[in-house]
Design a protein around this motif. Structure first.
Motif, mmCIF file in Angstrom:
data_model
loop_
_atom_site.group_PDB
_atom_site.id
_atom_site.type_symbol
_atom_site.label_atom_id
_atom_site.label_comp_id
_atom_site.label_asym_id
_atom_site.label_seq_id
_atom_site.Cartn_x
_atom_site.Cartn_y
_atom_site.Cartn_z
ATOM 1 N N SER A 11 11.918 -6.388 -17.959
ATOM 2 C CA SER A 11 11.063 -5.211 -18.075
ATOM 3 C C SER A 11 11.672 -4.173 -19.015
ATOM 4 C CB SER A 11 10.799 -4.598 -16.699
ATOM 5 O OG SER A 11 12.017 -4.206 -16.108
ATOM 6 N N SER A 12 12.980 -4.175 -19.167
ATOM 7 C CA SER A 12 13.617 -3.215 -20.071
ATOM 8 C C SER A 12 13.353 -3.563 -21.538
ATOM 9 C CB SER A 12 15.120 -3.157 -19.804
ATOM 10 O OG SER A 12 15.704 -4.424 -20.043
ATOM 11 N N ASP A 13 12.889 -4.793 -21.817
ATOM 12 C CA ASP A 13 12.581 -5.195 -23.190
ATOM 13 C C ASP A 13 11.249 -4.639 -23.682
ATOM 14 O OD1 ASP A 13 14.900 -6.668 -23.233
ATOM 15 O OD2 ASP A 13 13.900 -8.577 -22.817
ATOM 16 N N LEU A 14 10.426 -4.124 -22.802
ATOM 17 C CA LEU A 14 9.104 -3.655 -23.157
ATOM 18 C C LEU A 14 9.173 -2.196 -23.607
ATOM 19 C CD1 LEU A 14 6.252 -4.791 -23.223
ATOM 20 C CD2 LEU A 14 5.909 -3.885 -20.937
ATOM 21 N N ALA A 15 8.976 -1.980 -24.896
ATOM 22 C CA ALA A 15 9.063 -0.635 -25.465
ATOM 23 C C ALA A 15 7.873 0.217 -24.997
ATOM 24 C CB ALA A 15 9.080 -0.714 -26.988
ATOM 25 N N ILE A 16 8.086 1.509 -24.957
ATOM 26 C CA ILE A 16 7.052 2.434 -24.482
ATOM 27 C C ILE A 16 5.812 2.387 -25.369
ATOM 28 C CG2 ILE A 16 7.952 4.459 -25.700
ATOM 29 C CD1 ILE A 16 6.411 4.499 -22.190
ATOM 30 N N ARG A 18 4.564 -0.169 -26.753
ATOM 31 C CA ARG A 18 3.774 -1.340 -26.348
ATOM 32 C C ARG A 18 2.968 -1.031 -25.083
ATOM 33 N NH1 ARG A 18 5.220 -6.301 -28.814
ATOM 34 N NH2 ARG A 18 7.119 -6.182 -30.034
ATOM 35 N N VAL A 19 3.584 -0.320 -24.165
ATOM 36 C CA VAL A 19 2.883 0.067 -22.937
ATOM 37 C C VAL A 19 1.715 0.985 -23.275
ATOM 38 C CG1 VAL A 19 3.107 1.286 -20.744
ATOM 39 C CG2 VAL A 19 4.940 -0.227 -21.517
ATOM 40 N N LEU A 20 1.916 1.913 -24.202
ATOM 41 C CA LEU A 20 0.842 2.824 -24.598
ATOM 42 C C LEU A 20 -0.309 2.082 -25.271
ATOM 43 C CD1 LEU A 20 2.898 5.898 -25.849
ATOM 44 C CD2 LEU A 20 1.643 5.644 -23.691
ATOM 45 N N LEU A 21 -0.001 1.013 -25.986
ATOM 46 C CA LEU A 21 -1.061 0.209 -26.605
ATOM 47 C C LEU A 21 -1.882 -0.553 -25.569
ATOM 48 C CD1 LEU A 21 0.611 -1.315 -29.794
ATOM 49 C CD2 LEU A 21 -1.232 0.361 -29.685
ATOM 50 N N LEU A 22 -1.316 -0.759 -24.406
ATOM 51 C CA LEU A 22 -2.057 -1.449 -23.344
ATOM 52 C C LEU A 22 -3.118 -0.557 -22.698
ATOM 53 C CD1 LEU A 22 0.800 -3.410 -21.558
ATOM 54 C CD2 LEU A 22 -1.044 -4.371 -22.945
ATOM 55 N N LEU A 93 -4.860 -10.431 -26.138
ATOM 56 C CA LEU A 93 -4.434 -9.218 -26.840
ATOM 57 C C LEU A 93 -3.270 -8.551 -26.109
ATOM 58 C CD1 LEU A 93 -7.873 -7.749 -27.941
ATOM 59 C CD2 LEU A 93 -6.094 -8.694 -29.421
ATOM 60 N N ALA A 94 -3.301 -8.550 -24.789
ATOM 61 C CA ALA A 94 -2.188 -7.987 -24.012
ATOM 62 C C ALA A 94 -0.914 -8.801 -24.236
ATOM 63 C CB ALA A 94 -2.542 -7.952 -22.533
ATOM 64 N N ARG A 95 -1.043 -10.107 -24.324
ATOM 65 C CA ARG A 95 0.134 -10.942 -24.613
ATOM 66 C C ARG A 95 0.694 -10.617 -25.997
ATOM 67 N NH1 ARG A 95 -3.335 -15.000 -22.393
ATOM 68 N NH2 ARG A 95 -2.756 -15.312 -20.224
ATOM 69 N N TRP A 96 -0.190 -10.371 -26.963
ATOM 70 C CA TRP A 96 0.273 -10.027 -28.311
ATOM 71 C C TRP A 96 0.985 -8.673 -28.304
ATOM 72 C CZ3 TRP A 96 -1.458 -5.977 -31.503
ATOM 73 C CH2 TRP A 96 -0.897 -5.977 -32.781
ATOM 74 N N THR A 98 2.528 -7.204 -25.888
ATOM 75 C CA THR A 98 3.809 -7.277 -25.186
ATOM 76 C C THR A 98 4.781 -8.267 -25.812
ATOM 77 O OG1 THR A 98 2.873 -8.867 -23.625
ATOM 78 C CG2 THR A 98 2.854 -6.532 -22.979
ATOM 79 N N GLY A 99 4.352 -8.944 -26.861
ATOM 80 C CA GLY A 99 5.249 -9.846 -27.580
ATOM 81 C C GLY A 99 5.295 -11.269 -27.050
#
Length: 135
Positions: A11-16, A18-22, A93-96, A98-99
């Motif tokens: 979970s620490s790999d997920l940049a903020i 990316r979360v905002l794009l969700l 799109l969510a998978r994209w 989040t990488g």
């Protein structure tokens, strides 16, 4: 690539960012779900029937398309067909974001456009017979 080995992330790999794009993606999912629920409830009066229809549609939109599993599990012939389903499109799109998936720019634009078209058509369809009343 082994189909049974899924990428893992902490979970620490997920940049903020990316979360905002969700957030817009969640809003689109909410709009689609609300419009579908409103349309189902408007069609029938019997709560038991509404519940049965809503559950069946929910299963068809979540369990069959690749929402809980990656798109790569399906044969490549089905990839384009499946992404027409809004829930599969949102999940991919969510998978994209989040990488977890690689999507070309052309596919990304097509998926975004298809999602916008889906929302527009569903909102139009739901609102054409709606008569708002003040309480």
């Amino acid at each position: 690539r082994d189909l049974h080995s899924f990428p893992t992330r902490r979970s620490s790999d997920l940049a903020i960012w990316r979360v905002l794009l969700l957030v817009p993606l969640v809003a689109v999912a909410w709009i689609i779900g609300s419009v579908l629920g409103f349309s189902i409830a408007k069609q029938w009066d019997n709560p038991a029937y509404i519940s049965a229809v809503a559950n069946m549609i929910g299963y068809l939109l979540v369990l069959l398309p690749p929402v809980y599993y990656p798109l790569s599990i399906l044969p490549s012939e089905f990839h384009t067909i499946v992404l027409v389903i809004p829930t599969a499109n949102i999940a991919q799109l969510a998978r994209w974001i989040t990488g977890f998936a690689d999507i070309s720019a052309m596919t990304l634009a097509a998926q975004g456009g298809l999602l916008a078209l889906t929302v527009g058509v569903l909102v139009w369809f739901a609102s054409r017979d709606t008569h708002w009343q003040q309480v």
